[in-house]
Design a protein around this motif. Structure first.
Motif, mmCIF file in Angstrom:
data_model
loop_
_atom_site.group_PDB
_atom_site.id
_atom_site.type_symbol
_atom_site.label_atom_id
_atom_site.label_comp_id
_atom_site.label_asym_id
_atom_site.label_seq_id
_atom_site.Cartn_x
_atom_site.Cartn_y
_atom_site.Cartn_z
ATOM 1 N N LYS A 6 10.295 4.496 -6.592
ATOM 2 C CA LYS A 6 10.564 4.672 -5.164
ATOM 3 C C LYS A 6 9.509 5.521 -4.453
ATOM 4 O O LYS A 6 9.109 5.196 -3.326
ATOM 5 C CB LYS A 6 11.951 5.277 -4.952
ATOM 6 N N ASP A 10 7.530 4.044 -1.201
ATOM 7 C CA ASP A 10 7.608 4.682 0.115
ATOM 8 C C ASP A 10 6.242 4.853 0.779
ATOM 9 O O ASP A 10 6.151 4.899 2.008
ATOM 10 C CB ASP A 10 8.290 6.051 -0.001
ATOM 11 N N GLN A 14 3.885 -1.231 4.908
ATOM 12 C CA GLN A 14 5.011 -2.139 5.080
ATOM 13 C C GLN A 14 4.820 -2.979 6.341
ATOM 14 O O GLN A 14 4.250 -2.512 7.327
ATOM 15 C CB GLN A 14 6.329 -1.342 5.201
ATOM 16 N N LYS A 100 19.912 -1.307 0.024
ATOM 17 C CA LYS A 100 19.024 -0.333 -0.598
ATOM 18 C C LYS A 100 18.474 -0.856 -1.923
ATOM 19 O O LYS A 100 17.281 -0.689 -2.219
ATOM 20 C CB LYS A 100 19.775 0.986 -0.808
#
Length: 465
Positions: A6, A10, A14, A100
């Protein structure tokens, strides 16, 4: 296990989902823009590299050896394939209904695709010395040139990854589909042009010096185009075949509808996944060529190389080549295999069919298209088999009789069609045409659902609506 990635997910760039509904003109603009960028990269030679002629692998992976898209969509498809297999084998547990977990899964897939971009680039560069410009490497150094080429190809593949994401969110269809269709269309159009107007063995060359044999020679020369058109017609017909299971809505008396199960239930995904696997086999075949790995007195690398030679795609027809000479070459051995090319091609077709069945079944089972998942979704919204009880187990039993069988039969069909079309010399390869027709069919359905066809006069006239 995926949570460990993760922090990396992050910080990755994107493509934000649209805040509002994307309009027709905007979707068409982004689709066209992605196509332009793809062809720009397709036509750009990596610094220090040499562009090589196209082959089967390049056509179906939207790649071009020596260009910025040398590995094409291979890393994207392989990343998806690996993770789907991990999910199917319960190595990774992901609930795709949880936003998620889905976001974490897609982020992991993106990381894996980026890693594979550079891994595949390295395999191509280090296993193919002809890819390196000797003049450039003579002054810059061989290893430095190879690393520079790998870096450029890896970045190019990453750009394709994000272009695919842009297309999926702001354009029409998927970027992978558009890249495949664009690469195949390029191969078909250029092939037709060479057959009609090329310098050798073309229709124009035959007409310039006519003889008594000119007409039959022209007919033979046009056979690859005829085969290509035939494959398109067969695939288009197969796309329209379906069976319908009558359903009743328990909350609305008398309300019913048919549930369609298409013959190509899992679409062209078995061929896409099988093709990505074939790319890996091709790279392993190149990497073991001339290599020596001695284990207990046996050269394992040589054994692997010779074994893989049996399942590689046939040489294929090259536009500009005499079609009769291509057919006669099928009786000769190739790839250091002591079998005529026609027999080796049969081994390849059988191998392709087996791969398509395996990947088709796995995809159906892991992507929510199996009888159990479909029956649960239909039951949750109130649909059940007409004339039967409102029981998801009954619906699962009925659907399983059709879905599993049709998935296997459809996978066998696409494998056989792609394999035999490759063998007969279809332009753009049989696999490429199969993928392209399916992609365009899906795109047309999406455009109809969005109302794009009816709102754009040029498209409405093109499809005869």
């Amino acid at each position: 296990m995926l949570k460990l990635l993760k922090p990396i997910i992050d910080v990755l760039p994107q493509v934000k989902p649209p805040a509002t509904a994307v309009g027709v003109n905007e979707r068409l603009f982004w689709t066209f823009a992605v196509l332009v960028l793809f062809f720009a990269m397709f036509s750009t030679t990596a610094v220090g590299a040499v562009v090589q002629s196209g082959d089967f692998i390049q056509t179906i992976t939207a790649s071009r050896l020596g260009s910025l898209v040398t590995v094409g969509i291979g890393p994207i498809v392989l990343a998806s394939l690996f993770l789907q297999l991990f999910v199917g084998a319960k190595i990774i547990n992901v609930d795709m209904n949880d936003p998620k977990q889905k976001e974490l899964f897609l982020g992991t897939q993106k990381i894996l695709a980026i890693v594979l971009s550079f891994v595949e680039a390295g395999l191509f560069v280090f296993s193919n010395s002809r890819l390196v410009d000797t003049a450039f490497s003579g002054s810059f150094g061989l290893l430095n040139t190879q690393l520079l080429i790998i870096f450029q190809i890896g970045i190019g593949s990453m750009i394709l990854l994000y272009l695919d994401e842009v297309t999926s969110r702001y354009g029409l269809g998927s970027g992978i589909g558009i890249f495949i269709a664009a690469g195949v269309a390029h191969a078909v159009v250029s092939g037709v042009f060479i057959i009609l107007f090329g310098a050798q063995n073309s229709v124009l060359a035959m007409l310039s010096s006519p003889t008594a044999q000119t007409l039959p020679e022209i007919i033979v020369a046009l056979l690859p185009i005829g085969v290509t058109v035939g494959v398109v017609i067969v695939v288009a017909y197969a796309e329209s075949i379906k069976i319908e299971i009558p359903l009743t809505f328990e909350r609305g008396r008398g309300m019913s509808m048919p549930f369609p199960i298409k013959f190509l239930y899992v679409s062209n995904l078995p061929v896409i996944l099988a093709s990505a696997f074939m790319v890996t086999i091709f790279q392993l075949w190149l990497g073991t060529n001339g290599a020596t790995i001695d284990i207990m007195g046996m050269n394992v690398a040589g054994i692997v190389h010779n074994t893989l030679s049996y399942v590689l795609p046939p040489q294929g027809y090259i536009p500009g080549q005499s079609y009769l000479s291509y057919l006669s070459n099928l009786s000769l051995p190739s790839n250091n295999v002591p079998l005529p090319e026609i027999r080796r091609a049969m081994v390849y077709i059988l191998f392709l069919v087996v791969l398509c069945v395996i990947f088709g079944y796995v995809w159906m089972d892991t992507s929510g298209m199996g009888a159990k998942s479909v029956s649960e979704k239909m039951h949750d919204v109130g649909w059940h088999i007409r004339g039967g009880r409102s029981d998801p187990r009954l619906m699962e039993h009925v659907l399983d009789k059709y879905i599993t069988t049709i998935t296997i039969l459809g996978s066998i069909f696409v494998g056989l069609l792609a394999g035999f079309a490759d063998l007969t010399g279809a332009l753009g390869t049989g696999t490429g045409i199969l993928l392209t027709v399916g992609i365009l069919f899906r795109m047309y359905e999406d455009m109809q659902r969005m109302g794009i066809v009816s709102s754009v006069p040029m498209l409405r006239n093109l499809v005869g609506e």
